[in-house]
Design a protein around this motif. Structure first.
Motif, short mmCIF file in Angstrom:
data_model
loop_
_atom_site.label_atom_id
_atom_site.label_comp_id
_atom_site.label_asym_id
_atom_site.label_seq_id
_atom_site.Cartn_x
_atom_site.Cartn_y
_atom_site.Cartn_z
N LYS A 95 -1.34 0.18 10.24
CA LYS A 95 0.06 1.38 9.23
C LYS A 95 -0.27 2.22 8.15
O LYS A 95 -0.66 3.29 8.02
CB LYS A 95 0.60 0.48 8.68
N LEU A 96 -1.64 1.79 7.37
CA LEU A 96 -1.99 2.91 6.29
C LEU A 96 -2.67 3.91 6.08
O LEU A 96 -2.91 4.81 6.47
CB LEU A 96 -2.66 1.41 5.03
N CYS B 143 -0.59 6.28 8.75
CA CYS B 143 -0.47 7.36 7.51
C CYS B 143 -1.76 7.90 7.15
O CYS B 143 -0.69 9.31 7.23
CB CYS B 143 0.17 6.83 6.27
N LYS B 144 -2.48 7.61 6.52
CA LYS B 144 -2.84 8.31 5.67
C LYS B 144 -3.88 9.92 7.41
O LYS B 144 -4.28 10.34 7.34
CB LYS B 144 -4.74 7.78 6.04
N THR C 218 -3.26 -2.47 7.09
CA THR C 218 -4.21 -1.45 7.14
C THR C 218 -4.06 -0.85 8.55
O THR C 218 -4.63 0.36 8.03
CB THR C 218 -6.31 -2.54 7.20
N LEU D 9 7.54 7.93 2.98
CA LEU D 9 6.41 7.67 2.32
C LEU D 9 6.20 7.85 0.54
O LEU D 9 5.28 7.22 -0.43
CB LEU D 9 4.67 8.41 2.38
#
Length: 333
Positions: free
Chosen positions: A222-223, A226-227, A220, A248
């Motif tokens: 890491k996501l 990235c977001k 979570t 990505l």
């Protein structure tokens, strides 16, 4: 006016700059064992020497050993480091593996202390001749509840500042990127070692669930990272890095297509099998609990009832005997 004349310090890296530091599992195991043997339950820290290799500014810390170290909690300038022990251990390690050399030293911290620069100067004397890369300093966090990276690496840099018209050079620690790495043999050894470590207070299912929760929490984070990066690139706040975008895109390409019938059917079958096992386990547990309850009732709760039935039977037999005796007496009369 003197405060206005001060300039912001500029960091000047030494020759043989350090790019990054790779810590191997054996170093972490040795540091944790050193701390638990010497300073567990106290506010002291332990210090040891890091051994490994350096290639183009990339430091690989593959091994380490503990060094007798003491420091005065009241006076930070007073400390003791056993030089003779350090020299003897280095001589023995050279006999075992001649390729490993001194690359720095570690401490359990948890932060930088005033003595660390002086320890750095001492460790610098034990570097091989004609060595350009200076030793590193690594703080190893041995707390078991730590979920982030357990190591923080530093290098010594010169800060040049101007004050009152005079240039001053001051040594300080600068952060260096660090990462965990292991050879194939090390990975196998660590896996077998962790497999043998068992906490009797924690069940296997609980440990597996805890590992799943930790993995999902890291995923979570890491996501979300990235977001945030992609949103900042869309808003124009950050420059687009082609390598990150390519990674990505590779991640997105590796994701499975969840809309296929075969995958949906497989998920349904797997879920049904798991739910069936849980349902049967609940039924079996309920039946066993009822069976134990009945046995317990028979063993402890049915004794009084049996005694009452036996007593009632004896009273009825006595009444019958009394009736027969009275009838015989009447007949004789």
């Amino acid at each position: 006016m003197a405060g206005e004349e001060e300039e912001t310090p500029t960091v000047v890296a030494k020759s043989g700059d350090i790019v990054d530091v790779t810590m191997h599992p054996l170093v972490l195991l040795s540091a944790a064992d050193h701390y638990h043997r010497v300073a567990r339950g106290t506010r002291k820290r332990v210090v040891g020497l890091l051994l490994g290799s350096v290639l183009r500014g990339q430091v690989d810390a593959t091994n380490s050993f503990a060094v007798p170290f003491e420091e005065d909690s009241r006076n930070p300038a007073v400390f003791y480091l056993d030089h003779n022990y350090l020299e003897s251990m280095l001589a023995m390690f050279r006999k075992v593996n001649a390729k490993e050399r001194v690359v720095g030293f570690y401490s359990t911290g948890p932060s930088i202390r005033p003595n660390d620069l002086r320890i750095h100067d001492i460790v610098k004397r034990f570097l091989p001749a004609n060595t350009v890369t200076p030793p590193i300093f690594c703080i190893i966090d041995i707390r078991p509840d730590r979920k982030s990276h357990p190591t923080t690496a530093y290098k010594v840099v010169e800060e040049v500042s101007t004050k009152d018209g005079q240039r001053q050079v001051k040594l300080s620690f600068a952060h260096v990127p660090s990462q965990m790495g292991a050879l194939e043999a090390e990975e196998v050894g660590v896996e077998h070692l962790l497999r043998d470590i068992n906490d009797p207070t924690v069940s296997t299912v609980a440990s597996l669930i805890k590992g799943k929760i930790a993995g999902l929490a890291t995923l979570t984070e890491k996501l979300v990272e990235c977001k945030d990066y992609l949103e900042s690139c869309v808003r124009g706040e950050q420059k687009v890095n082609p390598e990150i975008v390519a990674n990505l895109q590779t991640i997105m390409n590796l994701l499975p297509n969840l809309n296929t019938e075969d995958l949906v059917r497989s998920f349904v079958v797997k879920t049904n099998d798991m739910q069936m096992a849980i349902y049967l386990s609940a039924l079996i547990r309920s039946v066993i609990a009822l069976h134990d309850l009945v046995n317990n009732r028979i063993q402890y709760g049915g004794g009084a009832g049996n005694d009452g039935e036996i007593a009632t039977g004896k009273e009825e037999e006595k009444k019958e005997d009394d009736t027969k005796t009275a009838q015989k007496k009447d007949a004789k009369k």
